[in-house]
Enzyme design. Sequence first.
Site, mmCIF file in Angstrom:
data_model
loop_
_atom_site.group_PDB
_atom_site.id
_atom_site.type_symbol
_atom_site.label_atom_id
_atom_site.label_comp_id
_atom_site.label_asym_id
_atom_site.label_seq_id
_atom_site.Cartn_x
_atom_site.Cartn_y
_atom_site.Cartn_z
ATOM 1 N N HIS A 38 14.935 7.730 1.006
ATOM 2 C CA HIS A 38 14.628 7.564 2.142
ATOM 3 C C HIS A 38 15.158 6.318 2.993
ATOM 4 O O HIS A 38 14.401 5.685 3.945
ATOM 5 C CB HIS A 38 12.983 7.590 2.010
ATOM 6 C CG HIS A 38 12.524 8.657 1.790
ATOM 7 N ND1 HIS A 38 10.978 9.145 1.482
ATOM 8 C CD2 HIS A 38 13.074 9.979 1.806
ATOM 9 C CE1 HIS A 38 10.905 10.196 1.297
ATOM 10 N NE2 HIS A 38 12.126 10.946 1.487
ATOM 11 N N PRO A 82 0.800 -1.265 0.089
ATOM 12 C CA PRO A 82 0.033 -0.003 0.078
ATOM 13 C C PRO A 82 0.878 1.372 0.112
ATOM 14 O O PRO A 82 2.000 1.229 0.468
ATOM 15 C CB PRO A 82 -0.802 0.067 1.308
ATOM 16 C CG PRO A 82 -0.188 -1.103 2.004
ATOM 17 C CD PRO A 82 0.751 -1.798 1.165
ATOM 18 N N ASP A 83 0.480 2.284 -0.626
ATOM 19 C CA ASP A 83 1.114 3.484 -0.436
ATOM 20 C C ASP A 83 0.480 4.427 0.706
ATOM 21 O O ASP A 83 0.031 3.578 1.687
ATOM 22 C CB ASP A 83 1.065 4.422 -2.080
ATOM 23 C CG ASP A 83 -0.462 4.973 -1.941
ATOM 24 O OD1 ASP A 83 -1.464 4.443 -1.294
ATOM 25 O OD2 ASP A 83 -0.867 5.437 -2.871
ATOM 26 N N PHE A 84 1.056 5.437 0.989
ATOM 27 C CA PHE A 84 0.401 6.351 2.250
ATOM 28 C C PHE A 84 -0.734 6.896 1.885
ATOM 29 O O PHE A 84 -1.780 6.744 2.768
ATOM 30 C CB PHE A 84 1.497 7.417 2.325
ATOM 31 C CG PHE A 84 2.707 6.996 3.117
ATOM 32 C CD1 PHE A 84 2.949 5.939 3.774
ATOM 33 C CD2 PHE A 84 3.585 8.011 3.570
ATOM 34 C CE1 PHE A 84 3.900 5.433 4.506
ATOM 35 C CE2 PHE A 84 4.719 7.629 4.494
ATOM 36 C CZ PHE A 84 4.894 6.393 4.849
ATOM 37 N N ARG A 85 -1.005 7.576 0.986
ATOM 38 C CA ARG A 85 -2.022 8.562 1.046
ATOM 39 C C ARG A 85 -3.395 8.141 -0.022
ATOM 40 O O ARG A 85 -4.238 8.853 -0.023
ATOM 41 C CB ARG A 85 -1.593 10.035 0.457
ATOM 42 C CG ARG A 85 -0.573 10.467 1.447
ATOM 43 C CD ARG A 85 0.141 12.025 1.017
ATOM 44 N NE ARG A 85 0.960 12.291 2.467
ATOM 45 C CZ ARG A 85 2.338 11.834 2.347
ATOM 46 N NH1 ARG A 85 2.713 11.130 1.606
ATOM 47 N NH2 ARG A 85 2.885 12.237 3.180
ATOM 48 N N CYS A 145 21.120 -2.650 20.854
ATOM 49 C CA CYS A 145 22.769 -2.520 20.596
ATOM 50 C C CYS A 145 23.355 -2.926 22.003
ATOM 51 O O CYS A 145 22.789 -2.708 23.086
ATOM 52 C CB CYS A 145 23.016 -0.906 20.374
ATOM 53 S SG CYS A 145 24.797 -0.871 19.854
ATOM 54 N N ASN A 150 10.971 4.837 -2.167
ATOM 55 C CA ASN A 150 10.773 3.549 -1.883
ATOM 56 C C ASN A 150 11.583 2.946 -1.008
ATOM 57 O O ASN A 150 12.710 3.127 -1.067
ATOM 58 C CB ASN A 150 10.254 2.934 -2.976
ATOM 59 C CG ASN A 150 9.071 3.560 -3.525
ATOM 60 O OD1 ASN A 150 8.119 4.272 -2.914
ATOM 61 N ND2 ASN A 150 8.703 2.833 -4.578
ATOM 62 N N ASP A 152 11.145 -0.349 -0.204
ATOM 63 C CA ASP A 152 10.884 -1.833 -0.407
ATOM 64 C C ASP A 152 12.002 -2.732 -1.231
ATOM 65 O O ASP A 152 11.735 -3.870 -1.226
ATOM 66 C CB ASP A 152 9.352 -2.058 -1.086
ATOM 67 C CG ASP A 152 9.247 -1.040 -2.591
ATOM 68 O OD1 ASP A 152 10.637 -0.955 -3.121
ATOM 69 O OD2 ASP A 152 8.355 -0.665 -2.813
ATOM 70 N N THR A 197 4.027 9.309 -7.152
ATOM 71 C CA THR A 197 4.372 10.023 -5.819
ATOM 72 C C THR A 197 3.546 11.109 -5.685
ATOM 73 O O THR A 197 2.975 11.839 -6.678
ATOM 74 C CB THR A 197 5.779 10.361 -5.786
ATOM 75 O OG1 THR A 197 5.921 11.374 -4.681
ATOM 76 C CG2 THR A 197 6.269 11.066 -7.167
ATOM 77 N N ARG A 229 -1.971 8.445 -10.613
ATOM 78 C CA ARG A 229 -3.131 8.352 -10.612
ATOM 79 C C ARG A 229 -3.874 9.785 -10.901
ATOM 80 O O ARG A 229 -4.813 10.000 -11.266
ATOM 81 C CB ARG A 229 -3.614 7.550 -9.423
ATOM 82 C CG ARG A 229 -5.128 7.324 -9.742
ATOM 83 C CD ARG A 229 -5.544 6.306 -8.569
ATOM 84 N NE ARG A 229 -5.081 4.960 -9.034
ATOM 85 C CZ ARG A 229 -4.583 3.963 -8.111
ATOM 86 N NH1 ARG A 229 -4.502 4.111 -6.967
ATOM 87 N NH2 ARG A 229 -4.322 2.803 -8.574
ATOM 88 N N ASP A 230 -3.332 10.550 -9.715
ATOM 89 C CA ASP A 230 -4.008 12.144 -9.817
ATOM 90 C C ASP A 230 -2.895 12.996 -10.050
ATOM 91 O O ASP A 230 -1.427 12.861 -10.097
ATOM 92 C CB ASP A 230 -4.680 12.295 -8.604
ATOM 93 C CG ASP A 230 -4.191 11.280 -7.318
ATOM 94 O OD1 ASP A 230 -4.940 10.623 -6.870
ATOM 95 O OD2 ASP A 230 -3.097 11.515 -6.834
ATOM 96 N N CYS A 262 22.057 1.536 15.426
ATOM 97 C CA CYS A 262 21.755 1.789 16.733
ATOM 98 C C CYS A 262 20.983 3.425 16.890
ATOM 99 O O CYS A 262 21.772 4.116 16.330
ATOM 100 C CB CYS A 262 22.731 1.652 17.850
ATOM 101 S SG CYS A 262 22.293 2.227 19.384
#
Length: 271
Positions: free
Chosen positions: A106, A13-16, A138, A87, A89, A180, A205-206, A114
């Site tokens: 990210h 799943p994405d976030f938004r 740690c 991503n 993943d 994104t 998509r948008d 640690c």
Amino acid sequence: MAGAGISTSSGIPDFRTPGTGLYDNLKKYKIPYPTAIFDIDYFHINPKPFFCLAKELYPGNFKPNYVHFFLKLLENKGVLLRNWTQNIDGLERMAGVSGSKLVEAHGTFATASCVRCSRMQDPTRVKRLIIEDKIPRCDCLKRGVCKPDIVFFGEDLPPRFYSLKRRDFMNCDLLLVMGTSLEVEPFSGLVNDVRFSTPRVLFNRDVVEPFTKRMRRPTDVVCPGDITESVKKLIELAGWTKDMELLLGETTTVDEKSLFKKPAWIYKEKT
Ligand code: CNA
């Protein structure tokens, strides 16, 4: 530039996205606000929700899809300057995109450290403990919690982000922005770092800012809708359908030698 939308068809799943996005489905983690799951201050108080999610997201549970292989195809064709991704993943890597062609802005599950002393940890041990629902610690004096090197809100991005940013975006001939919402800074700001004359193409998509009618540049192109469909169309227009099929292992009928050579319009290589 890629985001969570390129991996939704792999089942992540994405976030938004309303309804299916992670932010709408966090009830089971009992967190005070949606972004807490990736908030370093909250992690110091309660690391368990992130570890629950990490258990699901750990690379190995999902497979790369058509869009990840398209990125690999761009590399094989010699036209991928860099794959800047938000991503975590690891699916671009799994599709074969070389580490040198990637900026995992990210962070990644491939390394761990640690949160107290920053010492690097054995990522296999950290993964094993997370999967066993244990908190990896740690052996430093502070007995800090260890986490995969995913960048949380409140943490700095990897040095590679800053060292390659200017060079890549100034040298970019065509910027593909894929899946994104462009809501997370400083990554989202990169779209404005290409030269004004560089065409930018949004596959999403948008229609997100700065690609809205009011904000877009004259050379911008917007392809709304499902990203796999748009990428398939692009591949068809480029005459790369057979090459893609070969990459996906769907056919062996094409002459391999004729594939993956640079198109005539590529006159210089940048790394
Ligand atoms: P986001 O804010 O959830 O935006 C995703 C965008 O993709 C939205 O605009 C969607 O409409 C669009 N989208 C989703 N599915 C499709 C599809 N099939 N075709 C076309 N468009 C689609 O995610 P961002 O990446 O913009 O936000 C950045 C966060 C999300 C980063 O910090 C990531 O680490 C984080 N994230 C990553 C993953 C992952 O690694 N797969 C998953 C969830 C969140």
